[in-house]
Design a protein around this motif. Structure first.
Motif, PDB file in Angstrom:
ATOM      1  N   ALA A 308       0.832  -1.211   0.000  1.00 37.91           N
ATOM      2  CA  ALA A 308       0.000   0.000   0.000  1.00 37.91           C
ATOM      3  C   ALA A 308       0.864   1.257   0.000  1.00 37.91           C
ATOM      4  O   ALA A 308       0.580   2.226  -0.717  1.00 37.91           O
ATOM      5  N   GLY A 309       1.907   1.268   0.811  1.00 40.01           N
ATOM      6  CA  GLY A 309       2.755   2.460   0.904  1.00 40.01           C
ATOM      7  C   GLY A 309       3.476   2.771  -0.383  1.00 40.01           C
ATOM      8  O   GLY A 309       3.533   3.934  -0.819  1.00 40.01           O
ATOM      9  N   ALA A 312       1.039   3.989  -3.076  1.00 42.14           N
ATOM     10  CA  ALA A 312       0.626   5.372  -2.815  1.00 42.14           C
ATOM     11  C   ALA A 312       1.698   6.353  -3.255  1.00 42.14           C
ATOM     12  O   ALA A 312       1.392   7.442  -3.768  1.00 42.14           O
ATOM     13  N   SER A 316       1.232   9.374  -6.045  1.00 42.87           N
ATOM     14  CA  SER A 316       1.475  10.778  -5.696  1.00 42.87           C
ATOM     15  C   SER A 316       2.117  11.572  -6.815  1.00 42.87           C
ATOM     16  O   SER A 316       2.118  12.810  -6.784  1.00 42.87           O
ATOM     17  N   ALA A 326      -2.792  13.781  -0.544  1.00 43.77           N
ATOM     18  CA  ALA A 326      -3.528  12.628   0.009  1.00 43.77           C
ATOM     19  C   ALA A 326      -2.722  11.343  -0.150  1.00 43.77           C
ATOM     20  O   ALA A 326      -2.654  10.512   0.774  1.00 43.77           O
ATOM     21  N   ALA A 327      -2.107  11.167  -1.317  1.00 43.62           N
ATOM     22  CA  ALA A 327      -1.329   9.945  -1.554  1.00 43.62           C
ATOM     23  C   ALA A 327      -0.093   9.898  -0.665  1.00 43.62           C
ATOM     24  O   ALA A 327       0.273   8.828  -0.142  1.00 43.62           O
ATOM     25  N   THR A 330      -1.147   9.028   2.843  1.00 41.08           N
ATOM     26  CA  THR A 330      -1.465   7.600   2.879  1.00 41.08           C
ATOM     27  C   THR A 330      -0.198   6.758   2.931  1.00 41.08           C
ATOM     28  O   THR A 330      -0.089   5.797   3.704  1.00 41.08           O
ATOM     29  N   VAL A 333       1.443   6.995   6.412  1.00 43.22           N
ATOM     30  CA  VAL A 333       0.737   6.210   7.427  1.00 43.22           C
ATOM     31  C   VAL A 333       1.004   4.715   7.223  1.00 43.22           C
ATOM     32  O   VAL A 333       1.317   3.989   8.181  1.00 43.22           O
ATOM     33  N   ALA A 334       0.898   4.240   5.983  1.00 43.59           N
ATOM     34  CA  ALA A 334       1.107   2.816   5.714  1.00 43.59           C
ATOM     35  C   ALA A 334       2.531   2.396   6.061  1.00 43.59           C
ATOM     36  O   ALA A 334       2.753   1.354   6.704  1.00 43.59           O
TER      37      ALA A 334
END
Length: 429
Positions: A308-309, A312, A316, A326-327, A330, A333-334
């Protein structure tokens, strides 16, 4: 008719920290360490630029060479811990780190600056292994929770040190730089004084012999991690996992500037998000890795977070500031949750796979994973940033494949007869 219920009283906060008095004292020592390191590491490159007058290329080479020298610190520290009292070895590393820092004040000669920096990098890398050994021995079966608390306090210390450095750098004078360096050196002296008050924890091999004092003393040579292909393979995979550090600290700021429409000021905010998440969630997450089997099962979520990271990060690069922000959030966080879960997995499994008769040597070799990543990771990240968005899914695929390989390797090791036979480990004294 009313019925009152009473909730059981929670134990005092100090009793919820594993390891007793010595465990709490070592947490304080780690907190002071990170405060001091936050002071100096934040300003190190600028010190060599503005105070000693080095060029950009010279500063980069100095940091790279000292980092390369530091790679030897982890196995050296682990080997010494198997041969000498652990507390004394820790104190020696603290004093050596202070001496190496103070030596930087005595010269502007480039070769001497490289030498002193390398001399400080050796005990610095050894410290990570030595404190891990101490925690494993003093916290016993609660070692995973202890490490989670340690990471939380370390992040707070690092943040406070960084804020102190920012205040000093706002002044920008030579005196301010000198004070940062001296402040870090003094922190090591305070740590050494506190470490003197810590009791020597029982080594696993000593505990096993004491528990079965009627058995004859072992005559076989201690296990050798350099001949243990399975453990070396596990350490190699760990070096790949530790790339989350370079992604967050090196690649992310460069990617924001060179490949996205996000504002440059987002970079430090993402680091704040990273630190805040670690402080908030590292300890609660520790309950998912309290046993070796539980830690192994975390490889699945770890693979998903890596995927996921990195995806993202690729997204981006699409045009549009809002989507890029937003990407990037994300991805942060991931990858931060991947960092926290990997910490749990790395901590528990590396200790579980280390034989009692050579625990320090094994964990020292395991420490090479992080040391090597610190040296090679930034170089790899700059290459990935230059390669463009498609490089991130490729990195994600490599990380996912590594989690699958590590899962198979660890599961096989844990079912081997030598590891399945009940024995006294660091979690049983």
């Amino acid at each position: 008719m009313s019925r009152s219920t009473t909730r059981p009283d929670r134990p005092p906060f100090k009793d919820r920290i594993p390891g007793g008095t010595d465990g709490r004292r070592m947490l304080l020592i780690g907190f002071i360490d990170k405060c001091g390191t936050g002071l100096w590491s934040t300003a190190m490159a600028l010190y060599f630029t503005y105070v000693t007058g080095l060029g950009l290329g010279q500063v980069g080479l100095l940091i790279a060479l000292s980092g390369a020298a530091g790679i030897a610190g982890a196995p050296l520290g682990g080997r010494l811990a198997d041969r000498f009292p652990l507390v004394r070895v820790i104190i020696c590393t603290q004093l050596l780190r202070a001496a190496a820092l103070l030596a930087l004040l005595t010269t502007d000669n480039y070769l001497l600056l490289v030498l002193f920096s390398a001399a400080g990098a050796l005990p610095d890398r050894a410290t990570n292994v030595l404190t891990k050994l101490y925690a494993a021995r003093v916290a016993g079966p609660d070692r995973v929770r202890y490490q989670a608390i340690n990471r939380t306090t370390s992040n707070i210390g690092w943040t406070l040190g960084g804020l102190g450095a920012a205040a000093a750098l706002a002044v920008g004078s030579t005196t301010a730089f000198h004070l940062l360096l001296v402040g870090d050196a003094l922190s090591y002296l305070v740590m050494a004084a506190l470490t003197l008050r810590c009791a020597e924890p029982p080594a696993p091999a000593a505990s096993r012999i004491a528990a079965a004092s009627t058995d004859p003393a072992p005559t076989t040579k201690p296990s050798n991690p350099w001949r243990d292909r399975g453990f070396l393979a596990f350490t190699t995979g760990e070096a790949v996992f530790f790339l989350h550090d370079s992604i967050l600290q090196v690649a992310l700021p460069l990617w924001i500037v060179h490949a996205t429409d996000a504002p440059v000021g987002l970079a430090p905010l993402l680091m704040v998000i990273n630190s805040a998440l670690v402080v908030l969630f590292q300890v609660p997450l520790s309950r998912f890795g309290t046993t070796t089997d539980a830690a192994r099962r975390l490889f699945g979520p770890l693979a998903g977070l890596f995927a996921a990271g990195t995806l993202a990060l690729a997204v981006s690069a699409v045009d549009g500031g809002t989507l890029a922000i937003a990407a990037l959030v994300t991805a942060t966080v991931a990858l931060t949750f991947a960092e926290m879960i990997h910490t749990l997995v790395s901590w528990e499994i590396s200790v579980a796979l280390a034989p009692d008769d050579a625990q320090g040597a094994y964990l020292g070799v395991h420490g090479l994973a992080q040391s090597t990543q610190r040296f090679a990771g930034p170089l790899l990240m700059t290459g990935l940033v230059s390669a463009g968005p498609l490089a991130w899914p490729l990195l994600g695929a490599a990380l996912v494949a590594t989690t699958a390989a590590q899962n198979r390797l660890v599961r096989r090791r844990l079912t081997e007869p030598s590891l399945s036979v009940s024995k006294v480990t660091v979690s049983e004294h």
